[in-house]
Design an enzyme around this catalytic site. Structure first.
Site, mmCIF file in Angstrom:
data_model
loop_
_atom_site.group_PDB
_atom_site.id
_atom_site.type_symbol
_atom_site.label_atom_id
_atom_site.label_comp_id
_atom_site.label_asym_id
_atom_site.label_seq_id
_atom_site.Cartn_x
_atom_site.Cartn_y
_atom_site.Cartn_z
ATOM 1 N N LYS A 49 0.873 -1.178 0.000
ATOM 2 C CA LYS A 49 0.000 0.000 0.000
ATOM 3 C C LYS A 49 0.911 1.230 0.000
ATOM 4 O O LYS A 49 1.637 1.463 0.968
ATOM 5 C CB LYS A 49 -0.903 -0.014 1.240
ATOM 6 N N GLY B 110 -6.398 8.517 2.026
ATOM 7 C CA GLY B 110 -7.622 8.053 1.367
ATOM 8 C C GLY B 110 -7.506 8.325 -0.113
ATOM 9 O O GLY B 110 -6.531 7.952 -0.761
ATOM 10 N N GLU C 16 -21.191 -12.055 14.150
ATOM 11 C CA GLU C 16 -20.659 -11.198 13.077
ATOM 12 C C GLU C 16 -19.629 -11.960 12.263
ATOM 13 O O GLU C 16 -19.509 -11.776 11.051
ATOM 14 C CB GLU C 16 -20.057 -9.919 13.659
ATOM 15 N N ASP D 71 -6.463 8.717 -9.521
ATOM 16 C CA ASP D 71 -6.477 9.149 -10.914
ATOM 17 C C ASP D 71 -5.942 8.041 -11.796
ATOM 18 O O ASP D 71 -5.333 7.077 -11.324
ATOM 19 C CB ASP D 71 -5.657 10.439 -11.077
HETATM 20 C C1 DGJ Z 1 -3.806 7.375 5.521
HETATM 21 C C2 DGJ Z 1 -4.473 6.203 4.880
HETATM 22 O O1 DGJ Z 1 -5.524 6.622 4.069
HETATM 23 C C3 DGJ Z 1 -4.930 5.239 5.943
HETATM 24 O O2 DGJ Z 1 -5.622 4.175 5.368
HETATM 25 C C4 DGJ Z 1 -3.741 4.758 6.714
HETATM 26 O O3 DGJ Z 1 -2.905 3.982 5.885
HETATM 27 C C5 DGJ Z 1 -2.976 5.933 7.282
HETATM 28 N N1 DGJ Z 1 -2.674 6.912 6.292
HETATM 29 C C6 DGJ Z 1 -1.695 5.465 7.940
HETATM 30 O O4 DGJ Z 1 -0.930 6.517 8.361
#
Ligand code: DGJ
Length: 727
Positions: free
Chosen positions: A475, A528, A613, A533
């Site tokens: 990520k 987020g 859940e 893009d």
């Molecule tokens: C912003 C991201 O959008 C979140 O999902 C998370 O990874 C935090 N940063 C971590 O600092």
């Protein structure tokens, strides 16, 4: 298909349902004659008319013809300083201080296959795609502009890119170089932009064009939460199913600008590209500058079809192999579960609960490296924190593997904390203006990614971490905008290049990462959805849609995002209730219905989730996997608009062969004495009969024309899914 009438110098691009045409006129000006529903190969320049318009200058070569003016003609790539006062596409500053561009056609060629770009993202052509290259030159300067067009018949996509070459012997400065210029000989159009803020990204905003310039852009260094580099012009009466719609998308992740100008004679010009704000690129003799690619879809039948064409183009032509078409795992991310406070045992606890529930990938978010117990330190030191993770990834990942889970990791390569070894060693590597103290954002500074040595150092550390274990997902986060933009590596006259060089640096590192670890799925993220893009999607096939995980807010965010981008691009997770962003309580079933119309995952401490859940989660992951292709690759239909505050929001995915469909629906407001409601479906085969949820069956034409009766549910935010299979 590209058709060229050499005698009349008419260039026609046909896709399955659309035609785009331009023509070199008697003064070698490239005029735009048509873009719309597919027509034959006829010369459409009869649509371009001439009249003596007072105050509109006439080029010298037009002699005494006062009806010929660049200010009124539809141009293919607008110029500046020579008599067209509307939005320019290009502005060149010459050594004598003049800022001008006059462009005339000097050549063209057609190539099989789609052109590619070096160092920038682009739609990749398969067989059948073609390229048209048109060369324009300034008769009074040594400057050549090449307009490249890529034609993708299958998804009605036309791409454009622009290359400027300094053919002279002295440097020139490029102050603007747009990727797209689109002139319309009408102004009765609506402009739709996708706007918002952190946690509420990409809300459609639609307004009729008024006289003058209107538009959106970003000067934050990223494409931004606030506006998206995707805009639509459409008929005033266009809706999901009807009307002529033009979607334009820039494959770029930095400062952009999209402006539409309705001018004096009811013409409209749309110009889109790198934002000229602080942009100035020096072109040495023989050097070229390449503008980012822009992509256009014209839909003669409404916004829904426009979106579906972009979705298909992104899935099939933008996402790169080997991840194109690869199945994406259901993931669990520990961010909202633990924030910075975790260790290997905590992660293992979550994973132990997650694996039997059908979750396939464990993502370790922020906090695993350097000194990082909150967001005030550690960025830049990409070494595993062994007190949290004893034995490093080498010890953690096999534990997850034993559970049957793959492993993913969070990084934020572009940033540095002042409290970090990297910053202590190289304070000059952060963006800062001499004599000024740079602004902080989330208490961090931005690294100067225009500098190769900065990227090398950061990438070297990250590569070592990724190579230390079997990592299948990354990520890539980015949590602040660029300010104090100045690079210690560039001379004063080149500081106008830093914003763009920064983006090129990000792309270069992403490309390196992809080449070194081709199997790793990269998910983009910027606080987020601050860099959602098509440029990023080229490298990161999915992007975290928003830090807002509330299912009801997400209906709007995902709805807005869906106008340009496919479900398979939208990161979406189920999180706890009350939701941490807005305190709302929604049922677990509903949170699942919303998140699975994205790249599905969970972001909560599963080890603390009650058995009931957990049973729901097990059902959700099983359902998602069973219908994966339909959900991720199906044709997407927006059935309602959540911004209309109706009683429910509904959407639908239909398999390409129309034998299956999935309707998802969330009630957003319920009242007593509920009316009977019927939902009309879309995209089905009228000839087929569909069984709904294994029960009753109805013909496709009936479900589309008369509809499906909705049950009366009670309780807040209930949802339902209807799975239709052709009998
Ligand atoms: C912003 C991201 O959008 C979140 O999902 C998370 O990874 C935090 N940063 C971590 O600092």
């Amino acid at each position: 298909m590209i058709v060229i009438n050499k005698e009349h110098r008419v260039f026609t691009l046909h896709t399955k349902n659309t035609t785009y045409q331009m023509k070199a006129d008697r003064h070698n000006v490239l005029i735009h004659t048509y873009y719309g529903p597919r027509v034959g190969d006829c010369d459409l320049s009869y649509l371009v008319r001439y009249a003596d318009r007072a105050c509109a200058p006439n080029p010298h070569e037009a002699g005494t013809d006062r009806t010929y003016s660049l200010d009124t003609l539809p141009q293919e790539y607008s110029t500046c300083g020579v008599g067209d006062f509307r939005l320019p596409s290009i502005e060149v500053e010459y050594p004598d201080g003049s800022r001008v561009a006059d462009l005339r056609l000097t050549g063209w060629k057609v190539e099989r296959g789609k052109y590619e770009l070096d160092g920038l993202p682009f739609f990749r052509g398969t067989e059948g795609a073609e390229t048209l290259r048109i060369t324009l030159e300034d008769p009074a300067a040594d400057l050549a502009v090449e307009l490249a067009y890529g034609v993708f018949e299958d998804c009605d996509l036309i791409t454009r890119s622009v290359q400027v070459r300094n053919c002279g012997s002295a440097p020139v400065r490029l102050r603007q170089c747009a990727s797209l210029c689109l002139d319309f000989q009408r102004s009765d159009l609506d402009l739709i932009t996708f706007d918002g803020c952190h946690m509420m990204e990409r809300a459609p905003s639609r307004a009729p064009l008024r006289s003058g310039v209107q538009g959106v852009g970003s000067v934050r260094g990223t494409s931004s939460h606030q506006h998206n580099p995707f805009v639509v012009l459409c008929d005033r009466e266009a809706n999901e199913n009807y009307g002529l719609c033009y979607g334009t998308m820039l494959l770029y992740s930095g400062n952009f600008q999209a402006q539409a100008e309705a001018s004096q004679y009811d013409n409209v010009r749309l110009v889109m590209g790198i934002n000229p704000y602080q942009f100035c690129w020096t072109l040495e003799p023989d050097a070229t500058f390449t503008a980012p690619e822009a992509a256009l879809v014209c839909s003669p039948s409404g916004l829904g079809q426009m979106s579906r064409q972009f979705h298909r183009a992104i899935r099939e032509h933008l996402i790169q192999d080997p991840l194109r078409g690869a199945r994406r795992p259901v993931l669990i991310n520990n961010w909202e579960a633990t924030y910075f406070s975790f260790d290997a045992e905590k992660l293992a606890d979550i994973a132990k609960t997650a694996a039997p529930l059908g979750i396939e990938l464990f993502v370790m978010d922020d906090g695993w490296f350097g000194k990082r117990d909150d967001d005030n330190s550690g960025l830049g030191d990409w070494v595993v924190n062994h007190s949290k993770l004893p034995g490093g990834l080498e010890a953690l990942v096999p534990r997850l593997k034993e559970l049957g889970m793959s492993f993913g990791i969070w990084i934020e390569p572009e940033m540095v904390s002042e409290d970090s070894d990297l910053y202590r060693e190289h304070p000059d590597w952060a963006l800062r203006i001499p004599g000024r103290v740079p602004a902080r954002g989330r208490n961090q500074l931005v690294l100067d990614f225009s500098r190769p040595e900065v990227r090398r150092r950061v990438y070297g550390q990250i590569k070592a971490v990724l190579a230390s274990a079997d990592v299948s997902y990354v990520k890539w986060d980015m949590n602040r905008s660029l300010s104090d933009v100045w690079s210690a590596a560039l001379p004063p006259q080149r500081q106008g290049e830093v914003f763009h060089r920064y983006v090129l640096g990000v792309y270069e590192m992403l490309d390196q990462l992809r080449r070194d670890f081709p199997h790793i799925l990269i998910e983009g993220c910027a606080g987020g959805g601050g860099r959602f893009d098509a440029g990023m999607l080229y490298y990161t096939p999915q992007i975290w849609c928003s830090d807002n995980t509330d299912a009801i807010d997400r209906l709007r965010i995902q709805y807005g995002t869906s106008f340009g981008y496919p479900v398979s691009a939208m990161g979406a997770h189920v999180s706890v209730v009350p939701n941490e962003e807005n305190g709302r309580i929604t049922p677990m079933e509903t949170r699942g219905v919303v998140a699975m119309s994205g790249t599905f995952g969970y972001e909560m401490d599963l080890s603390a989730v009650p058995q009931e859940e957990q049973a729901i989660i097990r059902r959700q992951t099983a359902f998602f996997k069973e219908h994966y292709d339909l959900i991720q690759q199906g044709d997407y239909y927006r059935l309602t608009d959540p911004f209309q505050n109706g009683p429910y929001t509904a959407w639908e995915q239909v398999s390409p062969d129309r034998r299956e469909a999935l309707v998802s629906l969330v009630f957003t407001s319920l009242r007593a004495a509920q009316p009977f409601r019927t939902l009309r479906l879309k995209g089905l085969d009228p000839q087929q009969t569909y069984q709904v949820n294994g029960g009753g069956s109805w013909p496709g034409d009936v479900l589309m024309a008369a509809g499906y009766p909705l049950p009366m549910l009670s309780g807040d935010y209930q949802s339902l899914q209807l799975y239709l299979r052709a009998l």
